[in-house]
Design a protein around this motif. Structure first.
Motif, PDB file in Angstrom:
ATOM      1  N   LEU A  10     -12.062   5.107 -10.663  1.00  0.00           N
ATOM      2  CA  LEU A  10     -11.582   3.734 -10.849  1.00  0.00           C
ATOM      3  C   LEU A  10     -10.900   3.572 -12.203  1.00  0.00           C
ATOM      4  O   LEU A  10      -9.861   2.912 -12.309  1.00  0.00           O
ATOM      5  CB  LEU A  10     -12.750   2.755 -10.726  1.00  0.00           C
ATOM      6  N   LEU A  11     -11.468   4.174 -13.245  1.00  0.00           N
ATOM      7  CA  LEU A  11     -10.875   4.067 -14.580  1.00  0.00           C
ATOM      8  C   LEU A  11      -9.528   4.782 -14.673  1.00  0.00           C
ATOM      9  O   LEU A  11      -8.704   4.446 -15.512  1.00  0.00           O
ATOM     10  CB  LEU A  11     -11.834   4.639 -15.632  1.00  0.00           C
ATOM     11  N   ILE A  12      -9.318   5.744 -13.787  1.00  0.00           N
ATOM     12  CA  ILE A  12      -8.032   6.451 -13.777  1.00  0.00           C
ATOM     13  C   ILE A  12      -7.020   5.761 -12.870  1.00  0.00           C
ATOM     14  O   ILE A  12      -5.887   5.468 -13.272  1.00  0.00           O
ATOM     15  CB  ILE A  12      -8.232   7.915 -13.326  1.00  0.00           C
ATOM     16  N   TRP A  13      -7.432   5.476 -11.647  1.00  0.00           N
ATOM     17  CA  TRP A  13      -6.469   5.032 -10.641  1.00  0.00           C
ATOM     18  C   TRP A  13      -6.220   3.527 -10.639  1.00  0.00           C
ATOM     19  O   TRP A  13      -5.134   3.086 -10.250  1.00  0.00           O
ATOM     20  CB  TRP A  13      -6.918   5.501  -9.255  1.00  0.00           C
ATOM     21  N   LEU A  14      -7.177   2.730 -11.067  1.00  0.00           N
ATOM     22  CA  LEU A  14      -6.948   1.286 -11.127  1.00  0.00           C
ATOM     23  C   LEU A  14      -5.792   0.933 -12.075  1.00  0.00           C
ATOM     24  O   LEU A  14      -4.896   0.184 -11.685  1.00  0.00           O
ATOM     25  CB  LEU A  14      -8.225   0.556 -11.527  1.00  0.00           C
ATOM     26  N   PRO A  15      -5.760   1.440 -13.313  1.00  0.00           N
ATOM     27  CA  PRO A  15      -4.597   1.129 -14.165  1.00  0.00           C
ATOM     28  C   PRO A  15      -3.294   1.729 -13.644  1.00  0.00           C
ATOM     29  O   PRO A  15      -2.225   1.136 -13.836  1.00  0.00           O
ATOM     30  CB  PRO A  15      -4.979   1.716 -15.528  1.00  0.00           C
ATOM     31  N   LEU A  16      -3.374   2.885 -12.978  1.00  0.00           N
ATOM     32  CA  LEU A  16      -2.148   3.466 -12.407  1.00  0.00           C
ATOM     33  C   LEU A  16      -1.597   2.568 -11.299  1.00  0.00           C
ATOM     34  O   LEU A  16      -0.393   2.270 -11.255  1.00  0.00           O
ATOM     35  CB  LEU A  16      -2.434   4.864 -11.867  1.00  0.00           C
ATOM     36  N   ILE A  17      -2.476   2.130 -10.402  1.00  0.00           N
ATOM     37  CA  ILE A  17      -2.042   1.234  -9.326  1.00  0.00           C
ATOM     38  C   ILE A  17      -1.584  -0.101  -9.896  1.00  0.00           C
ATOM     39  O   ILE A  17      -0.562  -0.659  -9.493  1.00  0.00           O
ATOM     40  CB  ILE A  17      -3.185   1.034  -8.308  1.00  0.00           C
ATOM     41  N   GLY A  18      -2.365  -0.627 -10.859  1.00  0.00           N
ATOM     42  CA  GLY A  18      -1.975  -1.881 -11.492  1.00  0.00           C
ATOM     43  C   GLY A  18      -0.639  -1.789 -12.185  1.00  0.00           C
ATOM     44  O   GLY A  18       0.152  -2.739 -12.169  1.00  0.00           O
ATOM     45  N   GLY A  19      -0.353  -0.626 -12.787  1.00  0.00           N
ATOM     46  CA  GLY A  19       0.930  -0.443 -13.452  1.00  0.00           C
ATOM     47  C   GLY A  19       2.106  -0.559 -12.503  1.00  0.00           C
ATOM     48  O   GLY A  19       3.163  -1.101 -12.870  1.00  0.00           O
ATOM     49  N   PHE A  20       1.937  -0.072 -11.290  1.00  0.00           N
ATOM     50  CA  PHE A  20       3.023  -0.205 -10.307  1.00  0.00           C
ATOM     51  C   PHE A  20       3.052  -1.600  -9.688  1.00  0.00           C
ATOM     52  O   PHE A  20       4.129  -2.100  -9.325  1.00  0.00           O
ATOM     53  CB  PHE A  20       2.872   0.867  -9.222  1.00  0.00           C
ATOM     54  N   LEU A  21       1.900  -2.246  -9.581  1.00  0.00           N
ATOM     55  CA  LEU A  21       1.862  -3.591  -9.013  1.00  0.00           C
ATOM     56  C   LEU A  21       2.648  -4.601  -9.852  1.00  0.00           C
ATOM     57  O   LEU A  21       3.287  -5.495  -9.307  1.00  0.00           O
ATOM     58  CB  LEU A  21       0.416  -4.068  -8.879  1.00  0.00           C
ATOM     59  N   VAL A  22       2.583  -4.459 -11.174  1.00  0.00           N
ATOM     60  CA  VAL A  22       3.254  -5.448 -12.024  1.00  0.00           C
ATOM     61  C   VAL A  22       4.769  -5.412 -11.858  1.00  0.00           C
ATOM     62  O   VAL A  22       5.470  -6.358 -12.228  1.00  0.00           O
ATOM     63  CB  VAL A  22       2.896  -5.250 -13.515  1.00  0.00           C
ATOM     64  N   LEU A  23       5.282  -4.344 -11.293  1.00  0.00           N
ATOM     65  CA  LEU A  23       6.732  -4.224 -11.109  1.00  0.00           C
ATOM     66  C   LEU A  23       7.229  -4.907  -9.850  1.00  0.00           C
ATOM     67  O   LEU A  23       8.436  -5.095  -9.682  1.00  0.00           O
ATOM     68  CB  LEU A  23       7.124  -2.740 -11.045  1.00  0.00           C
ATOM     69  N   PHE A  24       6.320  -5.307  -8.966  1.00  0.00           N
ATOM     70  CA  PHE A  24       6.754  -5.782  -7.651  1.00  0.00           C
ATOM     71  C   PHE A  24       6.351  -7.226  -7.391  1.00  0.00           C
ATOM     72  O   PHE A  24       5.973  -7.585  -6.282  1.00  0.00           O
ATOM     73  CB  PHE A  24       6.177  -4.877  -6.559  1.00  0.00           C
ATOM     74  N   GLY A  25       6.414  -8.051  -8.424  1.00  0.00           N
ATOM     75  CA  GLY A  25       6.154  -9.465  -8.245  1.00  0.00           C
ATOM     76  C   GLY A  25       7.385 -10.198  -7.739  1.00  0.00           C
ATOM     77  O   GLY A  25       8.469  -9.622  -7.611  1.00  0.00           O
ATOM     78  N   PRO A  26       7.243 -11.498  -7.430  1.00  0.00           N
ATOM     79  CA  PRO A  26       8.397 -12.297  -6.998  1.00  0.00           C
ATOM     80  C   PRO A  26       9.464 -12.347  -8.082  1.00  0.00           C
ATOM     81  O   PRO A  26       9.152 -12.477  -9.267  1.00  0.00           O
ATOM     82  CB  PRO A  26       7.781 -13.679  -6.736  1.00  0.00           C
TER      83      PRO A  26
END
Length: 505
Positions: A10-26
């Motif tokens: 979780l400490l590795i993959w949560l920030p990685l996934i979150g990092g890509f999520l911030v790029l795909f907002g409205p």
């Protein structure tokens, strides 16, 4: 229930996934989306770090919270994670610094903010991967991958000479790491496993150890950075945005020290013992000579960058002075000092770079000569900066004193001359730190811009006061940190203790 959570993944993959999520907002609300997601993910990461500290026992000094999955069976490369008392404090530091970097970026980054938040989060996940990886190839992948977001952070949001700084940073760090990869492949093929635990137990001839040790030094000395492969750091710091400088100084430099503790000492103890005097010599050069270099700087960031090189010299001195010590208690104290210094420097250097960022956001200059009299318009900031520069000078009662004191004390038992040279940092550190403070904060304001500066806002207060609290807490009561890492330090010494004793005799 908590023990069933794959906390390290979780400490590795949560920030990685979150990092890509911030790029795909409205599209019309991307900024708000990126800020909220980044703050949420960073807060969860810090919460998970607290869970990690709760779950970690640490009494045995062995790896805990193991996660294992077969990854490339044909090469015996696995997705293997685990932590001990050396890795846990560094992961905790990473989670804490990441949240402050995200909060600090909300007001200071003016363009492509979503991409900036994304780079910060992705880098956090990759750095956690470095500290948690228990497979050598997995470690190397995380080690190299984290260069990409830092390369982008400096290259996109950096200063006028950012392209030169990014290329120099990338070439230095990547070139050194190639030798480490060759050494890891050699060892893995010889023993048929890339598990770090297996590599640590692998018997190697003195010739093989020497070549492997040289490869490790090439990778880790650049990352710390040690003299003479330190020249990339001042350029990278000067051109990096505030958050980039904070991550670079607070976390990335510590990976060099971590690499020495995880790879060089347990895997190549004979070679490390044989050539420790060279690394001790370079550490003393960094501590003494680089202190004088820092005194000559006119750029605030460059001064703190050279200061970082000098203070990180204590980390390598503490690591390699153990080969000149016969008493296990002194060796343990030296490694304790190195570890405490890594955590302390992460907090202090992060605080100083944040402080420089506060001034730069208002005046848009890093030249010391452009300041003076800041205390008149920014009294709260001036008080906090005073604490940080005194901690940087090693004032007792702050975290900057503990690690250096441990290393100097243990060095004295090896050779009083080594301790005497190392102790010059107490004079030089006070000189360049207080001189910086005097020229920037005291005196009369040089112009109307300085007179009209606004004191730090609520966001900036949160960042700086959080760092101040931890700097004082670690300086006044370092025992909790020492208790976490002590069993693992003793385990590390046992791995090569016979070699250390033989080398001294």
């Amino acid at each position: 229930m908590l023990t069933q959570i794959p906390i390290l993944s979780l400490l590795i993959w949560l920030p990685l996934i979150g990092g890509f999520l911030v790029l795909f907002g409205p599209g019309d609300k991307l900024l708000v989306w990126s800020q909220r997601i980044s703050l949420l993910v960073s807060s969860v990461i810090l919460l998970l770090t607290g869970v990690l500290l709760y779950l970690y026992n640490g009494n045995s000094g062995q790896m805990e919270l193991i996660e294992f999955s077969s990854w490339i069976p044909s090469l015996n490369i696995n997705y293997s994670l685990g932590v001990d008392g050396i890795a846990v404090p560094l992961i905790a530091l990473t989670g804490f610094i990441n949240l402050l970097v995200v909060i600090g970026a909300i007001g200071s980054i003016k363009f492509r903010r979503a991409q900036y938040f994304s780079a910060a989060l992705i880098m956090t996940g990759l750095m956690n991967g470095v500290f948690a990886a228990q497979d050598a190839i997995l470690f190397y992948i995380f080690w190299e991958a984290m260069l990409i977001p830092m390369f982008l952070m400096i290259g996109v949001w950096g200063g006028p000479n950012r392209i030169y700084a990014t290329i120099k940073f990338f070439l230095f760090t990547f070139f050194g790491s190639i030798f480490m990869l060759v050494a890891l492949i050699y060892m893995g093929q010889e023993i048929g496993s890339f598990a770090i635990n297996d590599l640590q137990k692998m018997p190697l001839s003195m010739t093989a150890q020497t070549w492997v040790f040289v490869a490790f030094v090439a990778a880790f000395a650049v990352k710390i950075p040690m003299v003479p492969v330190h020249t990339w750091l001042p350029d990278a710091h000067v051109e990096a945005p505030t958050g980039g400088s904070v991550i670079l100084a607070a976390i990335m430099l510590k990976m060099g020290g971590y690499g020495f503790l995880r790879f060089a000492l347990p895997m190549t103890p004979d070679a490390a013992s044989e050539y420790a005097w060279i690394l001790v010599l370079f550490s003393l050069v960094a501590i003494a000579y680089i202190g004088f270099v820092a005194l000559a700087q006119e750029d605030m960031k460059k001064l703190i960058a050279y200061s970082s090189i000098a203070h990180m010299g204590f980390v390598t001195l503490g690591i390699f002075i153990i080969f000149s010590l016969t008493a296990s208690q002194a060796s343990s104290m030296a490694l304790q000092g190195a570890m405490v210094q890594m955590i302390s420097h992460g907090l202090i250097s992060g605080a100083l770079f944040f402080s420089i960022g506060v001034l730069y956001d208002r005046v848009h200059s890093r030249k010391i000569s452009d300041y003076g009299g800041v205390i008149n318009s920014m009294p709260v900031f001036g008080a906090l900066l005073m604490l940080f520069v005194l901690a940087n000078a090693g004032l007792p009662g702050t975290s900057g004193f503990i690690g250096e004191f441990f290393v100097i004390l243990s060095s004295f038992q090896a050779d009083w001359r080594i301790a005497a040279i190392a102790a010059t940092t107490l004079i030089l550190g006070a000189a360049y730190s207080l001189w910086l403070y005097k020229r920037v904060v005291f005196g009369k304001p040089l112009n109307e811009t300085i007179e009209r500066l606004e004191d730090i806002n609520l966001r900036e207060k949160f960042v700086l006061i959080s760092l101040a609290i931890l700097i004082l807490a670690l300086g006044l009561y370092p025992q909790p940190l020492i208790e976490i890492m002590q069993p693992s330090i003793e385990q590390l010494l046992e791995t090569s203790q016979s070699k250390i004793v033989e080398a001294v005799e």
